[in-house]
Design an enzyme around this catalytic site. Structure first.
Site, mmCIF file in Angstrom:
data_model
loop_
_atom_site.group_PDB
_atom_site.id
_atom_site.type_symbol
_atom_site.label_atom_id
_atom_site.label_comp_id
_atom_site.label_asym_id
_atom_site.label_seq_id
_atom_site.Cartn_x
_atom_site.Cartn_y
_atom_site.Cartn_z
ATOM 1 N N HIS A 41 31.477 42.454 27.519
ATOM 2 C CA HIS A 41 31.970 42.851 28.843
ATOM 3 C C HIS A 41 33.406 42.394 29.088
ATOM 4 C CE1 HIS A 41 31.955 42.155 33.410
ATOM 5 N NE2 HIS A 41 31.935 43.460 33.235
ATOM 6 N N HIS A 63 41.167 43.953 34.850
ATOM 7 C CA HIS A 63 40.100 43.976 35.845
ATOM 8 C C HIS A 63 40.587 43.451 37.183
ATOM 9 C CE1 HIS A 63 36.434 43.095 38.042
ATOM 10 N NE2 HIS A 63 35.748 43.808 37.170
#
Length: 273
Positions: free
Chosen positions: A5, A41
């Site tokens: 991830h 992110h």
């Protein structure tokens, strides 16, 4: 598929693969003109992770290409799938087609090396908003226009907004998608989420008329939740700790039923319970 991830810096590719990931997920942010700009992110992100690692998107693609091109010094044979988590929330709905076009051009140039011995990984375009289905159309039409329609064989799709499964099916219909569908379900590791929708997705995958080929669950960091997801019949687990998932897969309860996917396993093929 053990899916690492939030792999947004080139150095993290080696790190996650060495922990056992055969797949990675990378965040892609766009500028105001719908150009893919950074692998980034930002804050907030999963608990226990640094949220701010980044590269320029095209730079990251160069590193990813090396990691997935046989013969390269940075090559990882077991890295076979990449999920691009496309942060299209910053775009207007009418920019989705352009985003798809620009994404396709970036990948063609910097990852696929214009079709000449580029990276070999399968790619999943993960889109958070059903209204942005035209991103898929733009992507597909651009590869055709650039005379590389065969690269679509390496591309799959995911709508990641945890929408109603029936609504997701309608969006794919509008986009003209009839295969290569991964269905995600999940939530940040800071919160708990049940497996109800995962079970619905698995039931769709296993039915005779479903649209889903593979189901993955995110973000799973604990052994108990890994077992629960495997028991529900998922095809992939996204995690911050690939070694935890690999450990559970080596338990006797799971070795007979699951194995870690290799390049020879077609990620668009449905494998039913």
């Amino acid at each position: 598929w053990i899916m690492g991830h939030m792999v947004n810096a080139i150095a993290q590719i080696d790190e996650f693969v060495s922990l056992g990931a055969n797949s990675i997920e990378t965040d892609v942010s766009f500028d105001k003109n719908a150009n893919p700009e950074y692998t980034y992110h930002g804050i907030p992100c999963d608990c226990g992770r640094t949220c701010t690692k980044w590269e320029y998107f095209n730079t990251f693609l160069g590193g990813l290409r090396k990691a997935t091109t046989p013969g390269d010094s940075k090559y990882h044979e077991k890295l076979v799938l990449v999920v691009f988590d496309l942060k299209t929330g910053s775009l207007y709905d009418n920019q989705a087609y352009d985003a798809g076009t620009k994404l396709a051009k970036s990948l063609l140039q910097n990852y696929w090396n214009k079709g000449n011995n580029g990276g070999r990984a399968y790619i999943v375009l993960s889109i958070p908003n059903l209204d942005h289905y035209k991103l898929i159309t733009g992507f597909k039409e651009t590869l055709t226009k650039e005379e590389h329609p065969e690269l679509m064989d390496k591309v799959g799709y995911d709508f990641s907004g945890n929408d109603d499964i029936g609504d997701v099916a309608k969006a794919y219909k509008k986009a003209g998608v009839t295969g290569h569908v991964w269905q995600s379900d999940g939530i940040t590791n800071c919160l708990l989420r049940g497996l109800d929708r995962v079970r619905k997705a698995v039931a769709n995958r296993d039915s005779s008329n479903g649209y889903i080929n593979k189901v993955y669950y995110w973000t799973v960091d604990k052994r108990a939740s890994t077992r629960d997801a495997l028991d529900a019949g998922v095809d992939g687990i996204m995690t911050n700790y690939p070694d935890v998932i690999a450990d559970v897969l080596s338990e006797s309860a799971y070795t007979a039923k699951f194995r870690i996917a290799t390049y020879d396993d077609n990620p668009w093929e449905t494998f039913k319970n």
